[in-house]
Scaffold this active site. Sequence first.
Site, mmCIF file in Angstrom:
data_model
loop_
_atom_site.group_PDB
_atom_site.id
_atom_site.type_symbol
_atom_site.label_atom_id
_atom_site.label_comp_id
_atom_site.label_asym_id
_atom_site.label_seq_id
_atom_site.Cartn_x
_atom_site.Cartn_y
_atom_site.Cartn_z
ATOM 1 N N HIS A 26 0.825 -1.210 0.000
ATOM 2 C CA HIS A 26 0.000 0.000 0.000
ATOM 3 C C HIS A 26 0.858 1.260 0.000
ATOM 4 O O HIS A 26 0.670 2.157 -0.838
ATOM 5 C CB HIS A 26 -0.914 -0.017 1.227
ATOM 6 N N GLU A 27 1.790 1.321 0.925
ATOM 7 C CA GLU A 27 2.611 2.529 1.045
ATOM 8 C C GLU A 27 3.569 2.677 -0.129
ATOM 9 O O GLU A 27 3.882 3.800 -0.547
ATOM 10 C CB GLU A 27 3.389 2.514 2.364
ATOM 11 N N HIS A 30 1.910 4.631 -2.852
ATOM 12 C CA HIS A 30 2.027 6.079 -2.641
ATOM 13 C C HIS A 30 3.425 6.567 -3.012
ATOM 14 O O HIS A 30 3.588 7.563 -3.733
ATOM 15 C CB HIS A 30 1.776 6.416 -1.163
#
Length: 378
Positions: A26-27, A30
């Site tokens: 997920h990170e 980003h």
Amino acid sequence: MPTLQPGLPFTVMVFIGVIGTLVFVHEFGHYYVARLCGVRADTFSIGFGREIFGWTDKRGTRWKLGWLPLGGYVKFAGDLNEASQPDATIEDTPLSERKGLFHFAPLWQKAAITAAGPLTNFALAILIYAGFFMTYGKTVTPAIVAAVQPGGAAAAAGVVAGDQIVAIDGKPIASFEAISGKVAVNSGEPMVVRIARGGAVRDLTIAPKVIFETDRFGNSYQSGRLGLLSGRPQYVPVSALGAIPQAVRHTAFVVEASVKGLWQIISGRRSVKELGGPIKMAQLSGQQASLGLPNLIEFVALISINLGFVNLLPIPMLDGGHLFLYALQAVRRRPLGERVQQWAFMSGFAALVSLMVFLTFNDLGSIGVWRHLSGLLG
């Protein structure tokens, strides 16, 4: 009936591995899109709290592992904290020093960076499902009723053996698996089932019967049943080119089921006790791992989808909350006021803390803590 539960050390180890992998994915979504947009990252953290270990790369990003493995964050240059709140003095930054700061990136880049995390979670699930389809193929059972359970909802509505289920609530049905998927998440609401019989097509309104089941680990589940029995399943191989579309459709189905399940809980048709937090997730991680690696990998895909879905909810502090504020800014054609953003941050923080407390309370109840305490007090 006795239940088999994996040991606590095994469960904790598996949970850390599962949550750590999904948070990293997920990170990294980003982080990677931010790099493409020229935005600098000061910190990439898996876990919260005090740093256990870490290192700083040549771009100046601190990669670290926190002692509380229940999430993570990417802190971009110019951010005040992990929730991407801008530093109070950010507007005083000279023009020559604004390059690479998230706050001064174009609005579309901010939205792309924010959306990248949940979308990467969906992408991971699609890749996992595609791998399963290529490896194991797809089992398809024709949507033809082999038998009808006496006293069931379908029998009461007039369904007979040999009927073909054509559509449910206006959506075409191609297999018995699709019937099961749609009915299982139903909490007793009437469904319009279109059947084909002897060349004629007719619509029947059927309210699935809600049943409660308990698996081998003692977990209870609510699901809908029509009382239909299927015929023999057919194995269908899936090519590499066909695996991705199949995986996308399956992922979309899981998202649809999540949306429907959440709405049923909000509207009171399902119990809030079905919601689980980190303790429940850890318990399920250990249980699925004890069943074998394929089960664990499929569980990772399911949790990845749910992580992406939850993060897209329009709650401040979550990615969906940021996207909602960016949408308002786009409509207004000017940034939101500082007080509005501060209010959104505080309300989102309060909502998330309240939700976490509630989910933990639910989790403790699901593993019998409150029942045990009441027994001691009684």
